[in-house]
Design a protein around this motif. Structure first.
Motif, PDB file in Angstrom:
ATOM      1  N   LEU A  37      71.903  54.267  33.680  1.00 46.23           N
ATOM      2  CA  LEU A  37      73.039  55.195  33.743  1.00 46.23           C
ATOM      3  C   LEU A  37      74.331  54.471  33.362  1.00 46.23           C
ATOM      4  N   ASP A  38      74.453  53.206  33.838  1.00 43.15           N
ATOM      5  CA  ASP A  38      75.634  52.405  33.465  1.00 43.15           C
ATOM      6  C   ASP A  38      75.713  52.258  31.947  1.00 43.15           C
ATOM      7  N   MET A  39      74.557  51.969  31.327  1.00 43.17           N
ATOM      8  CA  MET A  39      74.534  51.788  29.864  1.00 43.17           C
ATOM      9  C   MET A  39      74.918  53.088  29.168  1.00 43.17           C
ATOM     10  N   ALA A  40      74.448  54.203  29.696  1.00 41.19           N
ATOM     11  CA  ALA A  40      74.743  55.496  29.063  1.00 41.19           C
ATOM     12  C   ALA A  40      76.237  55.804  29.094  1.00 41.19           C
ATOM     13  N   LEU A  41      76.870  55.449  30.196  1.00 44.21           N
ATOM     14  CA  LEU A  41      78.301  55.767  30.339  1.00 44.21           C
ATOM     15  C   LEU A  41      79.193  54.777  29.605  1.00 44.21           C
ATOM     16  N   ARG A  42      78.584  53.730  29.081  1.00 46.71           N
ATOM     17  CA  ARG A  42      79.325  52.786  28.242  1.00 46.71           C
ATOM     18  C   ARG A  42      79.318  53.367  26.826  1.00 46.71           C
ATOM     19  N   CYS A  43      80.112  54.401  26.628  1.00 49.94           N
ATOM     20  CA  CYS A  43      79.994  55.157  25.374  1.00 49.94           C
ATOM     21  C   CYS A  43      81.368  55.470  24.801  1.00 49.94           C
ATOM     22  N   PRO A  44      81.428  55.776  23.518  1.00 51.51           N
ATOM     23  CA  PRO A  44      82.705  56.140  22.908  1.00 51.51           C
ATOM     24  C   PRO A  44      83.329  57.341  23.625  1.00 51.51           C
ATOM     25  N   ASP A  45      84.610  57.244  23.923  1.00 55.76           N
ATOM     26  CA  ASP A  45      85.285  58.254  24.741  1.00 55.76           C
ATOM     27  C   ASP A  45      86.765  58.250  24.360  1.00 55.76           C
ATOM     28  N   HIS A  46      87.116  59.094  23.394  1.00 53.73           N
ATOM     29  CA  HIS A  46      88.495  59.125  22.901  1.00 53.73           C
ATOM     30  C   HIS A  46      89.459  59.499  24.032  1.00 53.73           C
ATOM     31  N   LEU A  49      88.881  59.829  28.734  1.00 56.19           N
ATOM     32  CA  LEU A  49      88.958  61.000  29.622  1.00 56.19           C
ATOM     33  C   LEU A  49      87.765  61.106  30.564  1.00 56.19           C
ATOM     34  N   GLU A  50      86.682  60.398  30.206  1.00 57.01           N
ATOM     35  CA  GLU A  50      85.433  60.523  30.975  1.00 57.01           C
ATOM     36  C   GLU A  50      85.066  62.003  31.152  1.00 57.01           C
ATOM     37  N   PRO A  51      84.855  62.698  30.028  1.00 56.38           N
ATOM     38  CA  PRO A  51      84.618  64.149  30.117  1.00 56.38           C
ATOM     39  C   PRO A  51      83.145  64.486  30.344  1.00 56.38           C
ATOM     40  N   TRP A  52      82.532  63.792  31.253  1.00 60.39           N
ATOM     41  CA  TRP A  52      81.103  63.981  31.490  1.00 60.39           C
ATOM     42  C   TRP A  52      80.763  63.507  32.901  1.00 60.39           C
ATOM     43  N   ARG A  53      79.615  63.932  33.369  1.00 65.03           N
ATOM     44  CA  ARG A  53      79.057  63.420  34.616  1.00 65.03           C
ATOM     45  C   ARG A  53      77.549  63.600  34.554  1.00 65.03           C
ATOM     46  N   SER A 117      81.457  63.165  22.840  1.00 60.19           N
ATOM     47  CA  SER A 117      81.324  62.027  23.745  1.00 60.19           C
ATOM     48  C   SER A 117      80.174  62.252  24.734  1.00 60.19           C
ATOM     49  N   ALA A 118      80.055  63.491  25.218  1.00 58.24           N
ATOM     50  CA  ALA A 118      78.949  63.801  26.143  1.00 58.24           C
ATOM     51  C   ALA A 118      77.601  63.631  25.433  1.00 58.24           C
ATOM     52  N   ALA A 119      77.554  64.009  24.149  1.00 59.56           N
ATOM     53  CA  ALA A 119      76.305  63.811  23.395  1.00 59.56           C
ATOM     54  C   ALA A 119      75.998  62.320  23.260  1.00 59.56           C
ATOM     55  N   CYS A 120      77.061  61.515  23.135  1.00 64.31           N
ATOM     56  CA  CYS A 120      76.848  60.053  23.087  1.00 64.31           C
ATOM     57  C   CYS A 120      76.238  59.555  24.396  1.00 64.31           C
ATOM     58  N   VAL A 121      76.687  60.105  25.507  1.00 67.06           N
ATOM     59  CA  VAL A 121      76.115  59.711  26.802  1.00 67.06           C
ATOM     60  C   VAL A 121      74.620  60.033  26.818  1.00 67.06           C
ATOM     61  N   ALA A 122      74.290  61.233  26.355  1.00 73.07           N
ATOM     62  CA  ALA A 122      72.880  61.644  26.369  1.00 73.07           C
ATOM     63  C   ALA A 122      72.041  60.727  25.467  1.00 73.07           C
ATOM     64  N   TYR A 123      72.555  60.465  24.289  1.00 76.17           N
ATOM     65  CA  TYR A 123      71.807  59.599  23.353  1.00 76.17           C
ATOM     66  C   TYR A 123      71.740  58.171  23.900  1.00 76.17           C
ATOM     67  N   GLY A 124      72.812  57.735  24.527  1.00 79.75           N
ATOM     68  CA  GLY A 124      72.811  56.397  25.112  1.00 79.75           C
ATOM     69  C   GLY A 124      71.782  56.276  26.229  1.00 79.75           C
TER      70      GLY A 124
END
Ligand code: FMN
Length: 192
Positions: A37-46, A49-53, A117-124
């Motif tokens: 989960l830590d790796m997933a949240l290490r993602c591009p985020d313009h 804003l951390e627009p995900w959970r 950015s949320a899609a990046c979290v999912a892919y990550g």
């Protein structure tokens, strides 16, 4: 000159999902899942804003979601077959992580970028799980796009959306490789 990471490149060259319905036990326990989960949240985020959970769905939660699908399917006029397939996504699963788009008000960052950015979290998360040796698969399912289901199943607020469910488990059979895109046909090189 670049300093390549051969292991990372090899992973990216051969990575592929494992169909959710072929994923069995064991699944990662909380201690094993947390670094993924830590790796997933290490993602591009313009704009940071951390627009995900994330919502981690363990077995009992998945069974509860399966129980909500019937009402949702009836309300949306889905066929029996569709409803059974959607129910099975949750009923047969042992672990899934729901990636939630939770957009933040911003004058600067458009909503679509927050969704990217949320899609990046999912892919990550998908890639982190695969790289850790688990089988994993990104599924949405029609119920995930229904606001009532999203609220009742996961407690989503009005402005939130389900980006996807990342199913994680142990691979029980190797999926056939599928044809991959023709990079040449999909790429335009501009030099002027
Ligand atoms: C946003 C999104 C939603 C998806 N939802 C589903 C789904 O509901 N059901 C399904 O069978 N595949 C779905 N897929 C496709 C699977 O993830 C599929 O296994 C994936 O395309 C395999 O690609 P890979 O092997 O390169 O990882 C979805 C993919 C994305 C990006």
């Amino acid at each position: 000159m670049p300093d390549p990471d051969p292991a990372a490149l090899a992973f990216l060259q051969r990575r592929r999902s494992r169909p959710a319905k072929t994923l069995g036990l064991p699944v990662p326990d909380r201690a094993a899942l947390r670094p993924l989960l830590d790796m997933a949240l290490r993602c591009p985020d313009h704009g940071k804003l951390e627009p995900w959970r994330l919502v981690v769905l363990e077995r009992a939660a998945l069974a509860r979601l399966a129980g909500l699908v019937g009402e949702c399917g009836a309300r949306l006029g889905r066929t029996e077959e569709d409803t059974a397939k959607q129910r099975a996504q949750f009923a047969a699963a042992h672990l899934a992580v729901a990636v939630i788009l939770s957009p933040k008000p911003s004058d600067k960052i458009p909503a679509v970028e927050q969704s990217h950015s949320a899609a990046c979290v999912a892919y990550g998360l998908l890639n982190a799980a695969l790289a850790a040796g688990w089988g994993a698969n990104w599924l949405s399912g029609w119920a995930s796009h229904d606001a009532t289901f999203a609220r009742d199943a996961l407690g989503l607020a009005e402005h939130e959306r389900i980006t996807g469910f990342i199913h994680i488990g142990t691979e029980t059979s190797a999926p056939p490789e599928r044809p991959r895109p023709d990079t040449g046909a999909l790429t335009t090189w501009m030099d002027a």
